[in-house]
Design an enzyme around this catalytic site. Structure first.
Site, PDB file in Angstrom:
ATOM      1  N   GLU A 126       0.786  -1.324  -0.009  1.00  0.00           N
ATOM      2  CA  GLU A 126       0.047  -0.147   0.082  1.00  0.00           C
ATOM      3  C   GLU A 126       0.808   1.313  -0.067  1.00  0.00           C
ATOM      4  O   GLU A 126       1.893   1.133   0.398  1.00  0.00           O
ATOM      5  CB  GLU A 126      -0.810  -0.025   1.335  1.00  0.00           C
ATOM      6  CG  GLU A 126      -2.037  -0.797   1.123  1.00  0.00           C
ATOM      7  CD  GLU A 126      -3.251  -0.124   0.450  1.00  0.00           C
ATOM      8  OE1 GLU A 126      -2.872   1.136  -0.067  1.00  0.00           O
ATOM      9  OE2 GLU A 126      -4.340  -0.404   0.735  1.00  0.00           O
ATOM     10  N   ASP A 127       0.322   2.381  -0.565  1.00  0.00           N
ATOM     11  CA  ASP A 127       1.022   3.674  -0.337  1.00  0.00           C
ATOM     12  C   ASP A 127       1.083   4.127   1.154  1.00  0.00           C
ATOM     13  O   ASP A 127       2.014   4.542   1.670  1.00  0.00           O
ATOM     14  CB  ASP A 127       0.476   4.618  -1.582  1.00  0.00           C
ATOM     15  CG  ASP A 127      -1.020   4.845  -1.327  1.00  0.00           C
ATOM     16  OD1 ASP A 127      -1.621   4.225  -0.643  1.00  0.00           O
ATOM     17  OD2 ASP A 127      -1.407   5.747  -2.218  1.00  0.00           O
ATOM     18  N   ASP A 138      -4.486   5.174   5.991  1.00  0.00           N
ATOM     19  CA  ASP A 138      -4.976   6.342   6.618  1.00  0.00           C
ATOM     20  C   ASP A 138      -6.047   5.741   7.516  1.00  0.00           C
ATOM     21  O   ASP A 138      -6.141   5.456   8.522  1.00  0.00           O
ATOM     22  CB  ASP A 138      -5.297   6.930   5.426  1.00  0.00           C
ATOM     23  CG  ASP A 138      -6.089   8.406   5.963  1.00  0.00           C
ATOM     24  OD1 ASP A 138      -5.811   8.819   7.051  1.00  0.00           O
ATOM     25  OD2 ASP A 138      -6.878   8.994   5.072  1.00  0.00           O
ATOM     26  N   PHE A 186      -1.906  15.892   4.372  1.00  0.00           N
ATOM     27  CA  PHE A 186      -2.033  15.357   3.113  1.00  0.00           C
ATOM     28  C   PHE A 186      -0.812  15.292   2.415  1.00  0.00           C
ATOM     29  O   PHE A 186      -0.195  16.364   2.176  1.00  0.00           O
ATOM     30  CB  PHE A 186      -3.238  15.955   2.524  1.00  0.00           C
ATOM     31  CG  PHE A 186      -3.637  15.275   1.422  1.00  0.00           C
ATOM     32  CD1 PHE A 186      -4.485  14.446   1.486  1.00  0.00           C
ATOM     33  CD2 PHE A 186      -3.017  15.732   0.036  1.00  0.00           C
ATOM     34  CE1 PHE A 186      -4.854  13.460   0.365  1.00  0.00           C
ATOM     35  CE2 PHE A 186      -3.585  14.797  -1.106  1.00  0.00           C
ATOM     36  CZ  PHE A 186      -4.443  13.881  -1.149  1.00  0.00           C
ATOM     37  N   ARG A 224       2.391  12.803  -8.739  1.00  0.00           N
ATOM     38  CA  ARG A 224       2.713  11.548  -8.400  1.00  0.00           C
ATOM     39  C   ARG A 224       4.132  11.327  -8.867  1.00  0.00           C
ATOM     40  O   ARG A 224       4.793  10.431  -8.276  1.00  0.00           O
ATOM     41  CB  ARG A 224       1.804  10.322  -9.402  1.00  0.00           C
ATOM     42  CG  ARG A 224       0.525  10.275  -8.823  1.00  0.00           C
ATOM     43  CD  ARG A 224      -0.326   9.075  -9.563  1.00  0.00           C
ATOM     44  NE  ARG A 224      -1.743   8.904  -9.560  1.00  0.00           N
ATOM     45  CZ  ARG A 224      -2.605   8.556  -8.641  1.00  0.00           C
ATOM     46  NH1 ARG A 224      -1.878   7.879  -7.411  1.00  0.00           N
ATOM     47  NH2 ARG A 224      -3.779   8.719  -8.422  1.00  0.00           N
TER      48      ARG A 224
END
Ligand code: 5GP
Length: 184
Positions: free
Chosen positions: A104-105, A108, A158, A171
């Protein structure tokens, strides 16, 4: 388009160093579970984890079969929509019963990782399912889930770059950054 210079949270060098460490730790973990002729099944979660997955697999010291699934949950916002859209969950049947590393990135709220873990467990009955996330944002957790391995823990901010976007931008940055002021 006006170029915004996001503030650096983790530099290219810091990410490289941490990814190397993770590759080593994950390889050591799986070495004892993998049979001679077995590969580790690495499932990257698109789009956010595409760069991290590519860099991490090159730091692994075990043979790997690379797969991807695609999930979308943020839309053009910086708050999770809480609706998990899964445009592509197709995976080959030869991963059934194998050792699986889900990449996963960021974890959250935890909704996406929890959804994917449940899906993979139910569909493919892995002998081991391990979650690695580049980033961990525990302050926003809504479901009980912790990555088995993660790169960096962050506060409630964020983050963009190194695969992570804001409205499909940023990105391509080679570092992890934070957008300050008005998001554009
Ligand atoms: P969840 O809330 O389900 O744990 O995370 C869902 C997805 O939201 C993540 O995989 C990631 O793509 C996106 N996300 C969560 N936090 C951030 C963030 O700080 N920056 C960016 N760009 N995406 C995020």
């Amino acid at each position: 388009m006006k170029k915004v210079k996001p503030k650096v949270l983790f530099s290219k060098e810091e990410i490289q160093k941490r990814t190397k460490e993770l590759g080593h730790e994950i390889s050591e973990y799986f070495k004892k579970n993998l049979q001679e002729d077995d590969s580790l099944i690495v499932i990257g979660v698109l789009k956010g984890a595409y760069i991290f997955t590519a860099d991490l697999v090159r730091e692994l010291d075990v043979a790997a079969q690379i797969e991807f699934v695609r999930i979308a949950s943020y839309g053009d916002n910086t708050q999770s929509s809480n609706v998990i859209k899964a445009p592509d969950l197709s995976l080959p049947s030869n991963i059934y019963g194998k050792n699986i590393l889900l990449v996963e990135d960021i974890v959250d709220t935890g909704q996406t990782s929890a959804f994917l873990k449940k899906y993979i467990e139910e569909q493919f009955k892995p002998s081991k399912l391990v979650l690695v996330s580049l980033l961990n944002k525990p302050s926003r957790r809504e479901v009980q889930i912790e990555p088995d391995f993660y790169g960096f823990e962050i506060e409630d901010k964020f983050v963009i770059g190194y695969g992570l976007d804001f409205a499909e931008k940023y990105r391509e940055l080679d570092y992890l950054g934070e957008l300050e002021g008005r998001l554009s």
